[in-house]
Scaffold this motif. Structure first.
Motif, PDB file in Angstrom:
ATOM      1  N   UNK A 177       0.832  -1.092   0.005  1.00  0.00           N
ATOM      2  CA  UNK A 177      -0.051  -0.011  -0.066  1.00  0.00           C
ATOM      3  C   UNK A 177       0.894   1.220   0.091  1.00  0.00           C
ATOM      4  N   UNK A 178       2.109   1.343   0.731  1.00  0.00           N
ATOM      5  CA  UNK A 178       2.830   2.205   0.524  1.00  0.00           C
ATOM      6  C   UNK A 178       3.496   2.710  -0.843  1.00  0.00           C
ATOM      7  N   UNK A 179       3.444   1.544  -1.716  1.00  0.00           N
ATOM      8  CA  UNK A 179       3.942   1.693  -2.700  1.00  0.00           C
ATOM      9  C   UNK A 179       2.943   2.007  -3.884  1.00  0.00           C
ATOM     10  N   UNK A 180       1.707   2.494  -3.263  1.00  0.00           N
ATOM     11  CA  UNK A 180       0.612   2.901  -4.001  1.00  0.00           C
ATOM     12  C   UNK A 180      -0.244   1.687  -4.641  1.00  0.00           C
ATOM     13  N   UNK A 181      -0.054   0.421  -4.282  1.00  0.00           N
ATOM     14  CA  UNK A 181      -1.099  -0.573  -4.750  1.00  0.00           C
ATOM     15  C   UNK A 181      -2.199  -0.543  -3.934  1.00  0.00           C
ATOM     16  N   UNK A 182      -3.434  -0.354  -4.824  1.00  0.00           N
ATOM     17  CA  UNK A 182      -4.616  -0.592  -4.073  1.00  0.00           C
ATOM     18  C   UNK A 182      -5.477  -1.447  -4.591  1.00  0.00           C
ATOM     19  N   UNK A 183      -5.110  -2.328  -5.690  1.00  0.00           N
ATOM     20  CA  UNK A 183      -5.915  -3.390  -6.360  1.00  0.00           C
ATOM     21  C   UNK A 183      -6.106  -4.510  -5.528  1.00  0.00           C
ATOM     22  N   UNK A 184      -7.381  -4.724  -5.194  1.00  0.00           N
ATOM     23  CA  UNK A 184      -7.710  -5.781  -3.927  1.00  0.00           C
ATOM     24  C   UNK A 184      -7.196  -7.293  -4.267  1.00  0.00           C
ATOM     25  N   UNK A 185      -7.100  -7.652  -5.622  1.00  0.00           N
ATOM     26  CA  UNK A 185      -6.627  -8.868  -5.915  1.00  0.00           C
ATOM     27  C   UNK A 185      -4.967  -8.803  -5.694  1.00  0.00           C
ATOM     28  N   UNK A 186      -4.285  -7.810  -6.217  1.00  0.00           N
ATOM     29  CA  UNK A 186      -3.019  -7.672  -6.207  1.00  0.00           C
ATOM     30  C   UNK A 186      -2.520  -7.927  -4.743  1.00  0.00           C
ATOM     31  N   UNK A 187      -3.304  -7.067  -3.952  1.00  0.00           N
ATOM     32  CA  UNK A 187      -2.789  -7.073  -2.469  1.00  0.00           C
ATOM     33  C   UNK A 187      -3.098  -8.535  -1.768  1.00  0.00           C
ATOM     34  N   UNK A 188      -4.318  -9.085  -2.248  1.00  0.00           N
ATOM     35  CA  UNK A 188      -4.554 -10.302  -1.910  1.00  0.00           C
ATOM     36  C   UNK A 188      -3.568 -11.423  -2.098  1.00  0.00           C
ATOM     37  N   UNK A 189      -3.182 -11.265  -3.401  1.00  0.00           N
ATOM     38  CA  UNK A 189      -1.940 -12.358  -3.955  1.00  0.00           C
ATOM     39  C   UNK A 189      -0.447 -11.963  -3.254  1.00  0.00           C
ATOM     40  N   UNK A 190      -0.284 -10.837  -3.075  1.00  0.00           N
ATOM     41  CA  UNK A 190       0.843 -10.591  -2.363  1.00  0.00           C
ATOM     42  C   UNK A 190       1.088 -11.135  -0.835  1.00  0.00           C
ATOM     43  N   UNK A 191      -0.313 -10.816  -0.101  1.00  0.00           N
ATOM     44  CA  UNK A 191      -0.426 -11.586   1.100  1.00  0.00           C
ATOM     45  C   UNK A 191      -0.254 -13.131   1.247  1.00  0.00           C
ATOM     46  N   UNK A 192      -0.823 -13.443   0.012  1.00  0.00           N
ATOM     47  CA  UNK A 192      -0.910 -14.958  -0.011  1.00  0.00           C
ATOM     48  C   UNK A 192       0.476 -15.563  -0.315  1.00  0.00           C
ATOM     49  N   UNK A 193       1.493 -14.860  -1.057  1.00  0.00           N
ATOM     50  CA  UNK A 193       2.804 -15.235  -1.042  1.00  0.00           C
ATOM     51  C   UNK A 193       3.568 -15.165   0.165  1.00  0.00           C
ATOM     52  N   UNK A 194       3.214 -14.019   0.913  1.00  0.00           N
ATOM     53  CA  UNK A 194       3.913 -13.741   2.162  1.00  0.00           C
ATOM     54  C   UNK A 194       3.768 -14.891   3.213  1.00  0.00           C
ATOM     55  N   UNK A 195       2.188 -15.268   3.134  1.00  0.00           N
ATOM     56  CA  UNK A 195       1.874 -16.382   4.130  1.00  0.00           C
ATOM     57  C   UNK A 195       2.447 -17.742   3.766  1.00  0.00           C
ATOM     58  N   UNK A 196       2.491 -18.055   2.377  1.00  0.00           N
ATOM     59  CA  UNK A 196       3.170 -19.277   1.892  1.00  0.00           C
ATOM     60  C   UNK A 196       4.868 -19.213   2.213  1.00  0.00           C
ATOM     61  N   UNK A 197       5.268 -18.156   1.808  1.00  0.00           N
ATOM     62  CA  UNK A 197       6.721 -18.114   2.312  1.00  0.00           C
ATOM     63  C   UNK A 197       7.021 -18.411   3.733  1.00  0.00           C
ATOM     64  N   UNK A 198       6.130 -17.986   4.552  1.00  0.00           N
ATOM     65  CA  UNK A 198       6.174 -18.107   5.830  1.00  0.00           C
ATOM     66  C   UNK A 198       5.861 -19.614   6.425  1.00  0.00           C
ATOM     67  N   UNK A 199       5.101 -20.176   5.646  1.00  0.00           N
ATOM     68  CA  UNK A 199       4.773 -21.528   5.940  1.00  0.00           C
ATOM     69  C   UNK A 199       5.916 -22.471   5.662  1.00  0.00           C
ATOM     70  N   UNK A 200       6.772 -21.757   4.466  1.00  0.00           N
ATOM     71  CA  UNK A 200       7.872 -22.617   4.236  1.00  0.00           C
ATOM     72  C   UNK A 200       8.869 -22.478   5.327  1.00  0.00           C
ATOM     73  N   UNK A 201       9.245 -21.238   5.699  1.00  0.00           N
ATOM     74  CA  UNK A 201      10.195 -20.966   6.583  1.00  0.00           C
ATOM     75  C   UNK A 201       9.885 -21.740   7.910  1.00  0.00           C
ATOM     76  N   UNK A 202       8.721 -21.689   8.148  1.00  0.00           N
ATOM     77  CA  UNK A 202       8.102 -22.294   9.462  1.00  0.00           C
ATOM     78  C   UNK A 202       7.931 -23.765   9.308  1.00  0.00           C
TER      79      UNK A 202
END
Length: 221
Positions: free
Chosen positions: A106-131
């Motif tokens: 959001x700080x980068x100016x992203x406001x598209x809901x789908x883009x945000x959702x997929x970015x969050x999903x990637x972070x969550x999945x990367x966390x699942x791998x790290x843990x």
């Protein structure tokens, strides 16, 4: 274990009460207590992942941690408290990771809901791998009595948060179903990552799932 977690300040985590004393997890540790509790949690995770929750022995956990068995009971009350503390630690780390990612987008100016959702999903999945050590334990579905009900509570909360992130009208059944399907996809992928041992394969899984989510997130019509 599923969904994109974005703290809203209006929902609190539900803790599974201990049937013996009516309390939830212990209060946040400080100082020496934190060191003791971290040692116990590290040892518990090792033993749980090696032997499964049901077969794990408290004496072995205490021995590996170097902490007296009496202190284990004092801090966590037994295996159940240790398992729930590990889950709470995992869940909170995933919340921090995904919330930080969404904030940065959001700080980068992203406001598209789908883009945000997929970015969050990637972070969550990367966390699942790290843990993934704890993820492997979740894959086995071998936890304390009542844990499945607790996880379902969190899943339902995550579906509601995902609906808000995607700006889906929760009053429409079709919208609710779409968000639930997306959340289930993330949860299934997180479980696969918990059972994965190759980093290259894990990254491939994350990329594949994010592509699927992008396709499925678009509203019909």
């Amino acid at each position: 274990m599923s969904g994109i977690v974005e703290p809203t300040g209006t929902e609190t985590a539900h803790r599974l009460p201990d049937p013996q004393d009516g309390t939830g997890l212990p209060e946040a540790p400080t100082g020496q207590n934190r060191t003791i509790r971290n040692a116990l949690l590290d040892a518990a995770l090792e033993v749980f992942t090696e032997r499964g929750y049901a077969e794990a022995g408290l004496a072995e956990i205490a021995t590996r941690s170097g902490i007296p068995l009496g202190s284990l009971f004092q801090h966590y009350g037994g295996k159940r408290g240790l398992y729930l503390a590990l889950w709470e630690e995992f869940r909170e780390e995933q919340e921090r990771r995904t919330a930080a990612t969404l904030s940065a987008e959001r700080d980068r100016g992203v406001d598209d809901p789908i883009t945000l959702f997929v970015a969050g999903a990637r972070a969550y999945l990367e966390g699942a791998w790290d843990n993934r050590r704890f993820g492997r334990l979740l894959v086995e579905d071998d936890g304390p009595t009542g844990f499945d009900a607790l996880r379902r509570q969190w899943d339902r909360a995550w579906v509601r948060r995902n609906a808000r992130l995607l700006e889906v009208d929760e009053k429409r059944r079709a919208g609710r179903v779409r968000v639930r399907v997306l959340t289930t996809v993330i949860g299934g992928a997180a479980r696969e990552l918990g059972d994965c041992t190759d980093e290259g394969e894990a990254r491939e899984i994350v990329d594949e799932v994010c592509g699927i989510l992008t396709h499925l997130s678009a509203a019909p019509g």
